[in-house]
Structures are given as C-alpha cells and as structure tokens.
Design an enzyme around this catalytic site. Structure first.
Site, PDB file in Angstrom:
ATOM      1  CB  THR A  35      16.130  42.865  28.631  1.00  0.00           C
ATOM      2  OG1 THR A  35      16.833  43.334  29.802  1.00  0.00           O
ATOM      3  CG2 THR A  35      17.098  42.841  27.475  1.00  0.00           C
TER       4      THR A  35
ATOM      5  CB  ILE B 246      20.537  46.435  27.885  1.00  0.00           C
ATOM      6  CG1 ILE B 246      20.135  44.960  27.719  1.00  0.00           C
ATOM      7  CG2 ILE B 246      21.791  46.519  28.743  1.00  0.00           C
ATOM      8  CD1 ILE B 246      21.185  44.134  26.947  1.00  0.00           C
TER       9      ILE B 246
ATOM     10  CG  ASN C 248       6.882  40.225  32.627  1.00  0.00           C
ATOM     11  OD1 ASN C 248       5.988  40.039  31.795  1.00  0.00           O
ATOM     12  ND2 ASN C 248       7.021  41.365  33.266  1.00  0.00           N
TER      13      ASN C 248
ATOM     14  N   GLY D 255      17.710  36.577  25.527  1.00  0.00           N
ATOM     15  CA  GLY D 255      17.990  37.757  24.710  1.00  0.00           C
ATOM     16  C   GLY D 255      18.524  37.446  23.321  1.00  0.00           C
ATOM     17  CD  GLU D 256      23.378  37.140  23.394  1.00  0.00           C
ATOM     18  OE1 GLU D 256      24.093  37.369  22.413  1.00  0.00           O
ATOM     19  OE2 GLU D 256      23.800  37.108  24.559  1.00  0.00           O
TER      20      GLU D 256
ATOM     21  CE  LYS E 185      16.540  25.537  29.512  1.00  0.00           C
ATOM     22  NZ  LYS E 185      16.384  24.633  28.351  1.00  0.00           N
TER      23      LYS E 185
HETATM   24 MO1  MOS Z   1      25.368  40.293  23.897  1.00  0.00          MO
HETATM   25  S1  MOS Z   1      26.197  40.252  22.019  1.00  0.00           S
HETATM   26  O1  MOS Z   1      26.445  39.329  24.737  1.00  0.00           O
HETATM   27  O2  MOS Z   1      25.292  41.912  24.350  1.00  0.00           O
END
Ligand code: MOS
Length: 729
Positions: free
Chosen positions: A461, A459, A621, A694-695, A691
C-alpha cells in the site's frame, strides 16, 4: 512539505528489480520442505492413514498425522481445526497430514502416496440448502458490536409507507487470490522460533504462534518485510503457518511450507456467501421512512470456528432515517472458515443497500443521486453520534460533474452509442475510520540520516513511503535521507494491516516519535552550542535540510549526534487511539460513477468509464493513495462481473480452485479510471486528519455496475457476479 506530495515508493526499486525478498524466497541453511495432505471428504473422520509407502520414498524425513503431531494449545485460536490435533473432518481440504522431505518434489511425491481412509458422514456443503438453520453469531465483531440493531419501528413505518422496496440480494464465495501465496519458513533454535511468513500482521502472528506452542512472546520472531498482497487472507494466522513450525520442530531443521495456488482456496479463508434481504420504505418525495437489512452469511461448523460477514453495518449509519433495523445470522456448513476480505461487510452489504436505493429511485421516478441527497445524513442514524468528518456531499458533486451525470437520460435502454447500449449507474461508498494503538521509533544517525522503525507491515500500500514522509517533514530532511524498517516483530509493535487502519494507527506514532526526537536534538544542540549562539531557547531553533538553524548559527543534526559519542539518538513512542473518537461516528466516504457498454445482442458487458470521488481524509501521498483507489475499483469490478468460487455440492470441493477458472479482471477489462480526492480531514481520530483508504474504493462498485446495467438494459440483477447469461433472459 513532503507530506501531501506524490513520491515513488521507497521499496519500488527493490520490487521491480526482484531484490525485495518475500517469505517464500528465504532459504536458511539446511532447509527442507513440507507438503500438506488434505481431506477429500467434507465431513466425518479419518479412520486411518497408511503412510508406509510414502515413508520409504527418497528424501522423506517425517510424516506427521494426528497420531504423532505435537499437541498445540488451541485456547484463543481463531481456527480450531486443520492442525492435526484430532481425526475429525469438517470440510473438504482440511489438512490431515504433512509430509516433510529434503526437496519439494520429494515431499510432493510422498504426499501423493499417503493413503487416507475416511469414515464419511453427511455433509451440508451448501449454504442455500441450510438457510433454515441460521443462528445468531456467537462472537459478532469479537463481541464489540451488536449483531442486531433497531432504531424506531421499521415494521410500522413500512406498513403505512407509500413506496416500498423488498428484495433479496446475494453475493458469492470469493477468494482473495493475492499474487503472493502464503508461505512460511520456520526455524527453531531450542525453544526459540523464527518464522518468515507472508502476513498482514506480524504482531498477531507472533502472539498466535506463541500461544499455540506455549512459548513466551519474546521467543517468537516473525519477519515479513514485503507482502505481495493480502486483501484479508493474511490477516490471521492460518494453520499452514503453525504446521510449518510444527514440522520444523519435528525434524529439527528449518522447514518451508508454501501454500499452492490451489490450496489458497482451502487454507486461508474466503469471503463467505451472503443472502441479504433489503427492505426500504419512503415518502413520495424520496425521504426514507424505514430501512431493514437482514443478512445471512455462511460460516464453518462451530467446531472449526465462526466468522460473520458484517453486511448490515453500513445500513445503520449511511442515510438519515428514523426507523432502521439490521440483523446478522450465520449458517454453519461444512466449509472452511471464512474471513475478512477487502471491505468485509461493506463490500457485500453495500451491493444490496445501494442496489435497493437504485430500485427505489426507479420506483419513485427520481434521479438516483437526488435520492441519496434527499437522505443525506448529518449524523449517524443508529448511534446518534456526529460524524467526525464527512465530505460525501462534495464527493457526489465533484464525481457527478466529472462524470457528466446530468446528461443521463433516466429511461432504461434510452442511451446508445450506435447500436451499443450505454448505462450509467452510481452508488455511495463508505468505510469506517479505525485507529489502534501503535508504537514507533525514530533515530538520528551521526551521518545525519534518519531511521524510522515500527513493527507494522507494508502489504503493498505504501506504508514504507508514508512513514518516511512524516518523519522527513518533522525532522527537516529530504526523503532520500530517511530509511524505514518494518515487518519484524522485534521492532516496536503495531497493529495488523487490515481494516484500512495502518495509516491512522502507525503515522501518529511515527509523528510523535519524530517530534520527540526533534526536541531531543534541539536540546542537545543548545547544550553543545558555542558561545556565539548566545542563549536561545529550543523554540528559537528549527531543523531544515539536515541542519539545526538558530539565530546565532547552524550545526548539522548528524554532528550533534556524533558529538555525543553514541551510535544514534532516538525516541520511541507508544501511542493509544484518541479517546474522544468514541463520541463520533468515524467514516470515509465516496461516490462511484460507472458507465457500461452492452452489446444489445450478445449482452457482453464492458465497463467503459469510471469516476470515483473519495473523502479519504487528508492524503499523505496522492500517488500511492491513487493506486489504492484504482486497486479497490478493479477489485470491485471483479466482484461485480467475474469473481465466484464454485463448490460441488456432493463433495464440498471447490471446482475452480485456480486463477484460470476463478476469474479476476485483467487490464483489458478495466477502463480509464478517474479518481478525485475530497479531503475532509478527520481530526478526531488523528491529529494528522487521515482516514483509511484501502477498502473504501471497492465499496459500492458492484452496485454502481448493477445499477448501470439496469439503466442500459432494464434488467435488474441481484445476484453477483453479473454474467451475460443473467442478461439474456
Ligand atoms: Mo482487510 S479485509 O481488513 O485486510
């Protein structure tokens, strides 16, 4: 080792040269266009649709309304409305018809001539006017997590505690606004459906479409090799995807349905508004005696579906405290269905918790960082489980040192640069480390190149890149000889790219498949080996630079495949999460440090410095990981200072459904960002120690900014976004 090293994205060149083909750019022969017609009322029903004028317009092929729409199977669907299955209206913007025409312009023109008559009823469009109708969520976290928890007796502890904080914090409706809008191209071949669609989950899209249209899963192919951002709004299969398929079947031609930017505010979820009550009680030395976090969040009418923003989860586990209570209630109003948005729950909830911790520090006359350290948890306070890994103490220490936190003068308004007020604020970040079952396949070709395949998605990332890195290391190849295929439901299935879990889910599958393939290659090399090799065992061989090297000589790995007279040799692995992880509290952590500069007269807020230190486990990375960190911080800055979807109470319609009035940060809003990796590997969740990342980096950002603004001005703002009018009073 390639793992752990910064490398450019494998898909980077394709993206910057425009050769990466996104869903909306696919053009099968004979493709025609569909345009949505949407409700202009927020409640009631459709009394009638007059499509006679539209029907005779040039190029119009079909107009679909509830009267002629294909009946879908809604069992198990997340969104129960907006697919033309009935005449009920529950929110403004609900889809009431689709126009299919040869060109997009013809479809748009005809859609504007479809006359819809409504029988409106009273609509409750605003959450705050309906707070007294809050109810327990019916299916909180898919029934896997309790909406309410209580450890010890917070009320009793609160009653006798020497220091207390009790405040309400609110966060607004926010829309994800990825650069790439939703788009679906649907094409039928008898009872087989192919869709090119912008999604964070091809497996989920395949399942949803199969279920809605009553097809075998194998008869639905979902293709999505590139995603231009998702942030949660491409996590589930929203009605436009199904409507594209419905339209394609009805005209027996491929149909493209691209959601407009304006429709991105009606047709694929949003972060719901929250009203959160936070109570903290502490000793004079700052030790927490009680935490109570009660969250109210808006959802849609139950006829549409339910989503509950889980704002209280972090309060359950972040700090050591014997008495913790959390609760979640939903307020069902006439708005579309909310959904996950980057850091769902943590982003909104930690604004409240970490603002309240700052308020507590002020009341205690204690340094905010010292207050966090005084309550540092060695185990999850609600579940009692040990953390699988926790590098938060190091995040605080390294972040504070890099930021110069010790130079902070605690008194509000005490720090200036010339006339400009300076504020320094900090907050903690945390996000769960989640892993789901995933599968992957790794192939060695006769030319010695490797193909890694998994039905995951990238997506934006770096999934392509890290999959190649893992396989390259295991098979002793340079990165340039590894290709990756993903984003196609015909590949071995993998979970949704949401919940920051792609790396922890997909990489172990790639890793295991590469190990299996290596073993097969070495075994074959032994079987093929000339007499000069003697009789070594597999363990005596290694793979290096494309060669299988043994004590008696070496052979190219590709030649081993070629000698078998097969097109490739591969290994496929389907791997489940580690069962032991349920005995641990698995989280990533971080520490956010913000500097703001505020004009004392105009009260304009400028974020002037950012330091974030993140324990995101082992970093595969650093380059793509740092991009994730920066992206998350920028997202958090938007949340803190800009993002807000405004709804007109009378009509339930979004007022700023565009990206000129829905504000998001631009480069000029963003300071130099310093990021620090604190790599505390989680070896319970995966053997790789990773771990999610992304969030995590957006969690706590809004609180760090609110805390910095308080430090600069003495004004505490508890409602996001913080704008200069909040600071003028
Ligand atoms: Mo995330 S809000 O689980 O794409």
């Amino acid at each position: 080792m390639i793992v752990g090293q910064s490398t450019d994205r494998l898909d980077g060149r394709l993206k910057v040269t425009g050769r990466a083909r996104y869903a909306a750019e696919v053009k099968p022969p004979n493709m025609v266009h569909a345009v949505l017609v949407q409700s202009t009322v927020a409640a009631g029903n459709v009394a009638g649709i007059d499509a006679t004028a539209a029907q005779t317009m040039p190029g119009v092929l079909r107009i679909i309304t509830s009267a002629n729409a294909e009946k879908l199977n809604l069992t198990g669907a997340k969104v129960l409305q907006s697919m033309l299955q009935n005449n009920d209206i529950f929110y403004n913007g609900q889809h009431v018809a689709i126009v299919v025409a040869v060109t997009l312009q013809q479809a748009q023109a005809a859609a504007s001539r479809v006359r819809v008559r409504y029988t409106p009823t009273h609509a409750a469009t605003m959450m705050d006017a309906a707070l007294n109708q809050a109810t327990l969520p019916t299916n909180f976290r898919d029934g896997k997590v309790e909406p309410d928890t209580r450890t010890g007796n917070p009320q009793a502890a609160m009653a006798t505690a020497p220091v207390r904080i009790e405040q309400t914090y609110t966060t607004p409706i926010e829309h994800h606004n990825p650069m790439e809008a939703h788009a679906t191209i649907a094409s039928w071949d008898r009872d087989r459906l192919t869709v090119w669609t912008a999604t964070q989950g091809i497996s989920g899209a395949q399942e949803s479409l199969a279920s809605l249209f009553g097809l075998a899963k194998a008869n639905v192919v979902v293709i999505c090799p590139f995603v231009g951002g998702g942030f949660g709004c491409k996590g589930q299969t929203w009605p436009p995807t199904a409507l594209a398929a419905m339209a394609a079947r009805s005209v027996n031609r491929p149909v493209k349905l691209e959601v407009t930017r304006q429709q991105m505010f009606t047709s694929n979820g949003y972060r719901p508004r929250t009203v959160q009550s936070l109570k903290l009680a502490a000793n004079q030395d700052g030790k927490l005696l009680a935490v109570q976090h009660d969250s109210l969040t808006q959802t849609s009418r139950p006829e549409v579906g339910e989503f509950a923003e889980p704002s209280g989860l972090a309060a359950r586990m972040l700090y050591a405290c014997p008495n913790i209570a959390t609760s979640h209630r939903v307020v069902g109003i006439n708005q579309g269905l909310p959904t996950f948005m980057r850091g769902p729950g943590e982003a909104s909830g930690m604004f409240a918790l970490e603002s309240a911790m700052d308020e507590l520090a002020v009341q205690l006359r204690m340094d905010p960082l010292a207050l966090r350290l005084a309550n540092y948890a060695s185990e999850d306070a609600t579940s009692g489980k040990p953390y699988a890994s926790k590098g938060l103490r190091e995040c605080y220490a390294k972040g504070a040192a890099a930021f110069g936190w010790q130079k902070r003068d605690a008194a509000p308004g005490s720090m200036r640069d010339g006339r400009v007020l300076i504020g320094l604020g900090m907050a903690t970040a945390t996000y769960p480390t989640v892993r789901m079952a995933a599968s992957a396949q790794v192939r060695m070709m006769p030319d010695g190149t490797v193909l890694v395949r998994s039905g995951t998605q990238d997506i934006g990332t770096g999934t392509y890149t890290i999959m190649a890195q893992i396989a390259a290391d295991e098979l002793g190849l340079p990165l340039g000889r590894v290709r990756v295929e993903l984003g196609d439901s015909r590949l071995p299935p993998a979970p949704i790219s949401g919940g920051s879990m792609t790396t922890a889910s997909v990489l172990p599958a790639v890793h295991a498949a590469a190990i299996q393939l290596r073993h097969r290659l070495l075994t074959l090399a032994l079987a093929q080996a000339p007499a000069a090799w003697g009789t070594p065992a597999v363990k005596d061989l290694r793979l290096q630079d494309g060669l299988i090297v043994g004590p008696g000589g070496q052979v190219s790995a590709g030649d081993v495949v070629a000698r078998q007279n097969v097109p490739f040799i591969d290994a496929t692995v389907d791997i489940a999460p580690n069962a032991a992880s349920k005995d641990f509290s698995c989280h990533a952590f971080g520490a956010q440090f913000a500097e703001v500069r505020i004009d004392p007269d105009l009260r304009t807020v400028k974020i002037s410095r950012w330091v974030g230190a993140y324990d995101c486990g082992r970093v595969i990375n650093p380059q793509t990981a740092r991009s994730q960190l920066i992206g998350g911080i920028v997202f958090g800055i938007g949340m803190a200072l800009m993002e807000e979807t405004r709804v007109d109470a009378a009509t339930g319609r979004t007022i700023n459904a565009n990206i000129s009035e829905y504000l998001v940060p631009v480069n000029a809003d963003i300071p130099v960002i310093e990021t620090i990796f604190v790599e505390a590997p989680d070896l319970v969740t995966t053997e790789l120690g990773v771990k999610g990342i992304g969030e995590l980096p957006m969690v706590g950002v809004a609180a760090a900014i609110a805390n910095a603004i308080y430090h600069a001005t003495g004004t505490r703002v508890r409602d996001l976004p913080i704008r200069l009018d909040n600071l003028l009073a």
